[in-house]
Every structure is written in structure tokens, then in C-alpha cells.
Design a protein around this motif. Structure first.
Motif, PDB file in Angstrom:
ATOM      1  N   VAL A 261       0.827  -1.205   0.000  1.00  0.00           N
ATOM      2  CA  VAL A 261       0.000   0.000   0.000  1.00  0.00           C
ATOM      3  C   VAL A 261       0.861   1.254   0.000  1.00  0.00           C
ATOM      4  O   VAL A 261       0.595   2.202  -0.760  1.00  0.00           O
ATOM      5  CB  VAL A 261      -0.959  -0.028   1.208  1.00  0.00           C
ATOM      6  CG1 VAL A 261      -1.665   1.302   1.352  1.00  0.00           C
ATOM      7  CG2 VAL A 261      -1.983  -1.145   1.057  1.00  0.00           C
ATOM      8  N   LEU A 262       1.896   1.291   0.804  1.00  0.00           N
ATOM      9  CA  LEU A 262       2.741   2.493   0.872  1.00  0.00           C
ATOM     10  C   LEU A 262       3.524   2.692  -0.420  1.00  0.00           C
ATOM     11  O   LEU A 262       3.759   3.832  -0.836  1.00  0.00           O
ATOM     12  CB  LEU A 262       3.677   2.415   2.069  1.00  0.00           C
ATOM     13  CG  LEU A 262       2.981   2.516   3.435  1.00  0.00           C
ATOM     14  CD1 LEU A 262       4.008   2.402   4.553  1.00  0.00           C
ATOM     15  CD2 LEU A 262       2.191   3.816   3.566  1.00  0.00           C
ATOM     16  N   THR A 263       3.931   1.610  -1.060  1.00  0.00           N
ATOM     17  CA  THR A 263       4.599   1.742  -2.357  1.00  0.00           C
ATOM     18  C   THR A 263       3.654   2.392  -3.367  1.00  0.00           C
ATOM     19  O   THR A 263       4.039   3.312  -4.106  1.00  0.00           O
ATOM     20  CB  THR A 263       5.059   0.370  -2.871  1.00  0.00           C
ATOM     21  OG1 THR A 263       6.021  -0.175  -1.963  1.00  0.00           O
ATOM     22  CG2 THR A 263       5.691   0.478  -4.255  1.00  0.00           C
ATOM     23  N   ALA A 264       2.414   1.927  -3.406  1.00  0.00           N
ATOM     24  CA  ALA A 264       1.446   2.507  -4.333  1.00  0.00           C
ATOM     25  C   ALA A 264       1.195   3.977  -4.014  1.00  0.00           C
ATOM     26  O   ALA A 264       1.161   4.822  -4.924  1.00  0.00           O
ATOM     27  CB  ALA A 264       0.137   1.720  -4.269  1.00  0.00           C
ATOM     28  N   VAL A 265       1.030   4.314  -2.751  1.00  0.00           N
ATOM     29  CA  VAL A 265       0.763   5.701  -2.366  1.00  0.00           C
ATOM     30  C   VAL A 265       1.896   6.611  -2.792  1.00  0.00           C
ATOM     31  O   VAL A 265       1.670   7.695  -3.363  1.00  0.00           O
ATOM     32  CB  VAL A 265       0.533   5.805  -0.845  1.00  0.00           C
ATOM     33  CG1 VAL A 265       0.512   7.265  -0.404  1.00  0.00           C
ATOM     34  CG2 VAL A 265      -0.767   5.122  -0.449  1.00  0.00           C
ATOM     35  N   ASN A 266       3.122   6.211  -2.532  1.00  0.00           N
ATOM     36  CA  ASN A 266       4.270   7.086  -2.779  1.00  0.00           C
ATOM     37  C   ASN A 266       4.640   7.195  -4.251  1.00  0.00           C
ATOM     38  O   ASN A 266       5.449   8.058  -4.612  1.00  0.00           O
ATOM     39  CB  ASN A 266       5.463   6.617  -1.948  1.00  0.00           C
ATOM     40  CG  ASN A 266       5.331   7.019  -0.486  1.00  0.00           C
ATOM     41  OD1 ASN A 266       5.542   8.165  -0.126  1.00  0.00           O
ATOM     42  ND2 ASN A 266       4.942   6.070   0.354  1.00  0.00           N
ATOM     43  N   MET A 267       4.040   6.379  -5.115  1.00  0.00           N
ATOM     44  CA  MET A 267       4.240   6.545  -6.555  1.00  0.00           C
ATOM     45  C   MET A 267       3.309   7.600  -7.135  1.00  0.00           C
ATOM     46  O   MET A 267       3.439   7.976  -8.297  1.00  0.00           O
ATOM     47  CB  MET A 267       4.056   5.206  -7.278  1.00  0.00           C
ATOM     48  CG  MET A 267       5.215   4.245  -7.064  1.00  0.00           C
ATOM     49  SD  MET A 267       5.221   2.824  -8.185  1.00  0.00           S
ATOM     50  CE  MET A 267       3.817   1.902  -7.594  1.00  0.00           C
ATOM     51  N   GLY A 268       2.356   8.095  -6.353  1.00  0.00           N
ATOM     52  CA  GLY A 268       1.487   9.162  -6.830  1.00  0.00           C
ATOM     53  C   GLY A 268       0.556   8.715  -7.938  1.00  0.00           C
ATOM     54  O   GLY A 268       0.049   7.609  -7.939  1.00  0.00           O
ATOM     55  N   ARG A 269       0.321   9.635  -8.895  1.00  0.00           N
ATOM     56  CA  ARG A 269      -0.664   9.434  -9.955  1.00  0.00           C
ATOM     57  C   ARG A 269      -2.048   9.220  -9.326  1.00  0.00           C
ATOM     58  O   ARG A 269      -2.416   9.953  -8.405  1.00  0.00           O
ATOM     59  CB  ARG A 269      -0.255   8.286 -10.893  1.00  0.00           C
ATOM     60  CG  ARG A 269       1.069   8.502 -11.612  1.00  0.00           C
ATOM     61  CD  ARG A 269       1.024   9.616 -12.619  1.00  0.00           C
ATOM     62  NE  ARG A 269       0.343   9.232 -13.865  1.00  0.00           N
ATOM     63  CZ  ARG A 269       0.185  10.053 -14.883  1.00  0.00           C
ATOM     64  NH1 ARG A 269       0.638  11.299 -14.823  1.00  0.00           N
ATOM     65  NH2 ARG A 269      -0.434   9.640 -15.968  1.00  0.00           N
ATOM     66  N   ASP A 270      -2.819   8.228  -9.738  1.00  0.00           N
ATOM     67  CA  ASP A 270      -4.145   8.022  -9.148  1.00  0.00           C
ATOM     68  C   ASP A 270      -3.973   7.188  -7.878  1.00  0.00           C
ATOM     69  O   ASP A 270      -4.430   6.047  -7.774  1.00  0.00           O
ATOM     70  CB  ASP A 270      -5.073   7.333 -10.139  1.00  0.00           C
ATOM     71  CG  ASP A 270      -6.551   7.529  -9.789  1.00  0.00           C
ATOM     72  OD1 ASP A 270      -6.832   8.290  -8.846  1.00  0.00           O
ATOM     73  OD2 ASP A 270      -7.399   6.917 -10.450  1.00  0.00           O
ATOM     74  N   ALA A 271      -3.331   7.799  -6.883  1.00  0.00           N
ATOM     75  CA  ALA A 271      -2.800   7.069  -5.736  1.00  0.00           C
ATOM     76  C   ALA A 271      -3.881   6.416  -4.896  1.00  0.00           C
ATOM     77  O   ALA A 271      -3.641   5.361  -4.295  1.00  0.00           O
ATOM     78  CB  ALA A 271      -1.957   8.004  -4.868  1.00  0.00           C
ATOM     79  N   ASP A 272      -5.060   7.013  -4.809  1.00  0.00           N
ATOM     80  CA  ASP A 272      -6.100   6.360  -4.007  1.00  0.00           C
ATOM     81  C   ASP A 272      -6.543   5.054  -4.645  1.00  0.00           C
ATOM     82  O   ASP A 272      -6.748   4.049  -3.956  1.00  0.00           O
ATOM     83  CB  ASP A 272      -7.286   7.298  -3.773  1.00  0.00           C
ATOM     84  CG  ASP A 272      -7.903   7.845  -5.043  1.00  0.00           C
ATOM     85  OD1 ASP A 272      -7.227   7.856  -6.084  1.00  0.00           O
ATOM     86  OD2 ASP A 272      -9.070   8.281  -4.994  1.00  0.00           O
ATOM     87  N   THR A 273      -6.657   5.032  -5.969  1.00  0.00           N
ATOM     88  CA  THR A 273      -7.076   3.813  -6.642  1.00  0.00           C
ATOM     89  C   THR A 273      -5.968   2.769  -6.663  1.00  0.00           C
ATOM     90  O   THR A 273      -6.216   1.590  -6.401  1.00  0.00           O
ATOM     91  CB  THR A 273      -7.551   4.116  -8.067  1.00  0.00           C
ATOM     92  OG1 THR A 273      -8.712   4.958  -8.005  1.00  0.00           O
ATOM     93  CG2 THR A 273      -7.897   2.844  -8.821  1.00  0.00           C
TER      94      THR A 273
END
Length: 418
Positions: A261-273
Motif C-alpha cells: 500500500v505504501l509503495t502505491a501511495v508514494n508513486m502518486g498518480r491516481d494514488a487512491d485507486t
């Protein structure tokens, strides 16, 4: 699969989706460099009042619909639900959520029906992928069935790559729900979409980038982003990109919930999805106990800030509805359809009063118009590759082809990674 284990994984999948959504919401549409300037590296909630967005509320919407109809779900059920719970209500605080939802609602309110209602300029968005996890929970161990059902749901709002993104997520969650290994989860996602599709290519590239050795976490995240993100594209919600980033984060974390989850968040873009999808995959694989208690405890009933008719539901309500009764009496009584039939009907039981938490804003400066032409019937399209019943195959993960050598099209132009 043991019923208690299945229930735990169902709770993990849907609570993981909601946690990822709430963690990623502040970082939505930001570049990693902007995230670092604001917060350093995000390691937890950066909002004093974390809440989910349209990702969680639409997942609840689809989960309720699936619980009511089960495998008998058809397009007419979905279309009626869109009208009854969303399109035919006064908008109130509903701001339209993502582009695909706005386009769908405009078409439905103009009297168009599925599949024509899905013919708008954002039919390829990640709006189906964000609500696909309940289908994997319902069809645990049956990726092909999960993919079939999510395509039925998506036929009202999406076409093409938008459908494929939802199918990949639903199938991946279905495999994870029975404890399939990381490679089998990825293989299940790839098996239900055309292998020459943009979605499949992005997923393979992201997984390959995540599997390579990297000197540090930031370098790895840059490699995954570079594998799928298109430079200068004005919208961040396209399904092939979001699904690729989510599976890349899941792979880089080797399925660990917090890291994914944190990897996805910190990559930005459509971070919630992307974080919601990564959270659903990792939550289904590891169960509710893998979610940090402080994160899980921050998730309450949804506020209806995007869908007023969903206000008051908790994702764990949906997990309960979609899982079977425990023969020993520990689980909820009745079939999913019986339990939802006796529950609160969101079309009449929700308070549409305005709430503080904003849903995803509409950012498209131009009106969303229906496009001409006929749509393919994607709800009945057969998967390109047969899928094994993973309920009996979890112990022997299927190999994942090397995405680096499987791409069928040139790599996209890369985005500035500063």
C-alpha cells in the motif's frame, strides 16, 4: 477453503481496499517529487480525518448489488441499480466522482441504455478496477467467474481497457482469496484479459520492473512508474496505468500489506485507486490481521460524500454479505442474497445530507459527451486463456512469463521522474 479463513480474507480484501483508498487520497494526482516535498515519504495517514473516496463507496455499491443477485447478476440489474441508487436521485453532495461515472450518469439521464451508456470519453478509466475487489471476494478461487461478473457490472459504465482493468483486479483478488502464491495471483490476472491488450502489457512491464534488483526503494518505485506511466498525459485515472502500478506495488512488496500500500501511495498518480487495488490484493492474500490496527481502526462507515445512498455502510458489512455462512454458527446467517434482502436498502435508508469529506473532484474541463458507434458486448467475451480453479491449485503457483520479453508494443514515453 476453511470458512473462517475465507471470512478473514474477505475482511482483509475489502478493509484493505478502504485503507489504501484513505491513505492514497491526499497523494492523488501528485508526482513523487511533490509528495516528498509535502510529507517526505508517506508512512501512514497524513490527514487528521482520513476517509475513503469514490473508490470505497463504489465498491460498496457493487458489493451490495452482487450480494443481492450473486452469480445471476445481469446487466439489467446493474442498470436499474445505477438509476435507482444514483442517477434518478437528486445529486445533493454527489459530485460525480471520476470521469467514467460522470459520463455514465449523463448518458443514463439522457435515456441511453447499456452498452451505449458506456460510450463516453473515459470508458477506459480505472473506475471499474476500483470497485472490482468484491467480485473476487464473492468468487474466491474462481478467477474466470470473478472476471465474468465484473464485466457484467462494467458493461454499464466501461468498454475495452476499462473492462480489462476490472477483470484483472477481480481475478487477482479471487486467486489471493484462496492463498495462491504471488506468481499465481499475477497469472490469474493476466489469464482473463487479452494478452496483447494495453492492460496486460502494462501489468507485465510493471511486474518485471518490480522483480528486478534495485539499490533502494525509491529507485524501484521509479522503475515501476517508468515502465507504465505516459509522460504528459493529463489524466491519471486510465485503467492500464493504474492496474499496472497496483500490481507492480503488490509484486515489489512480495504481497506484504503495509509495503504494497505504501509503495502505491508514494508513486502518486491516481494514488487512491492504485493503493486501494494493492490493498485489496494484499488484504485478500494475508487476511485482516495483516492490516496495521491503527489503519484499520481509522476506517469507519462511509460518509456518502460521493454516493449519498451508500452513507452509513462499512466495507466490513459487505465482506460479511459476500462470504458464506459458517456451518458452526460463527458466521452470518443466510445466503448473501437473503442477508442483503433483509438489510437496509441504500435507496431509502441513507441520509444524503452533505458531509465534510470531499469525493474525488471532477477535473475534466470539457463536458463529457457520448461518442458515436456501437460497443462490443464485453460482458460475454470469453477470457483469452483458460483459468484453472485456484481453490485446488494454490499450493503450486503458476510461473509468470517474463514481462520484459512479452510486450507486444513499443514502450510508452516515460514521465519525468524527478
Amino acid at each position: 477453503m476453511n470458512t473462517a479463513v475465507g471470512n478473514d480474507r474477505a475482511r482483509g480484501a475489502l478493509l484493505g481496499l478502504a485503507v489504501g483508498d484513505a491513505l492514497g487520497a491526499p497523494a492523488e494526482n501528485l508526482r513523487p517529487s511533490e509528495i516528498r516535498r509535502r510529507w517526505g515519504r508517506i508512512e501512514g495517514f497524513v490527514s487528521d480525518d482520513p476517509a475513503g473516496t469514490d473508490d470505497t463507496e463504489y465498491a460498496i455499491f457493487s458489493g451490495l448489488l452482487l450480494a443481492r443477485h450473486g452469480s445471476a447478476l445481469d446487466v439489467s440489474h446493474v442498470e436499474r441499480a445505477w438509476h435507482h441508487w444514483i442517477a434518478d436521485l437528486d445529486e445533493g453532495p454527489f459530485r460525480g466522482a471520476g470521469f467514467s461515472e460522470r459520463g455514465t450518469l449523463e448518458n443514463l439521464r439522457r435515456g441511453l441504455a447499456a452498452p451505449i451508456s458506456a460510450q463516453h470519453r473515459h470508458a477506459w478509466s480505472d473506475g471499474l478496477a476500483m470497485r472490482a475487489a468484491p467480485f473476487g471476494v464473492f468468487a474466491a478461487g474462481r478467477p474466470a467467474e470473478a472476471a465474468r461478473l465484473v464485466a457484467v457490472d462494467g458493461r454499464v459504465s466501461h468498454e475495452g481497457e476499462g473492462i480489462y482493468g476490472g477483470q484483472a483486479v477481480a481475478a487477482g483478488v479471487a486467486a489471493a482469496m484462496v492463498g495462491a502464491g504471488l506468481a499465481s495471483v499475477i497469472a490469474a490476472a493476466l489469464s482473463v484479459v487479452p494478452m496483447d491488450s494495453w492492460t496486460a502489457r502494462s501489468l507485465r512491464r510493471a511486474v518485471a520492473a518490480a522483480q528486478r534488483p534495485h539499490p533502494d526503494r525509491l529507485t524501484m518505485e521509479r522503475a515501476v512508474r517508468s515502465a507504465v506511466v505516459i509522460a504528459g498525459y493529463p489524466w491519471t485515472d486510465l485503467a492500464p496505468e493504474a492496474v499496472g502500478l497496483a500490481f507492480g506495488a503488490f509484486t515489489a512488496a512480495r504481497g506484504d500489506f503495509r509495503t504494497a500500500v505504501l509503495t502505491a501511495v508514494n508513486m502518486g498518480r491516481d494514488a487512491d485507486t492504485t493503493a486501494a487495488v494493492a490493498g485489496a490484493l494484499a488484504g485478500a492474500l494475508n487476511g485482516e490481521s495483516a492490516i496495521p490496527p491503527d489503519w484499520a481502526g481509522a476506517i469507519g462507515p462511509v460518509r456518502g460524500s460521493c454516493l449519498p445512498s451508500m452513507r452509513g455502510y462499512h466495507v466490513l458489512d459487505i465482506a460479511e454479505l459476500l462470504t458464506p455462512e459458517d456451518p458452526a454458527g460463527a458466521g452470518p446467517a443466510g445466503t448473501p442474497q437473503e442477508r442483503v434482502a433483509h438489510g437496509r436498502d441504500p435507496s431509502t435508508g441513507a441520509d444524503p445530507a452533505s458531509v465534510a469529506a470531499p469525493c474525488e473532484p471532477v477535473r475534466d474541463p470539457a463536458p463529457v459527451a457520448a461518442s458515436p458507434g456501437s460497443a462490443r458486448d464485453l460482458a460475454t467475451a470469453a477470457p483469452s486463456v483458460p483459468v484453472r480453479d485456484l481453490a485446488t491449485a494454490a499450493a503450486s503457483p503458476a510461473p509468470v512469463r517474463d514481462p520484459a520479453t512479452a510486450a507486444a508494443s513499443p514502450a510508452p514515453v516515460r514521465e519525468d521522474r524527478r
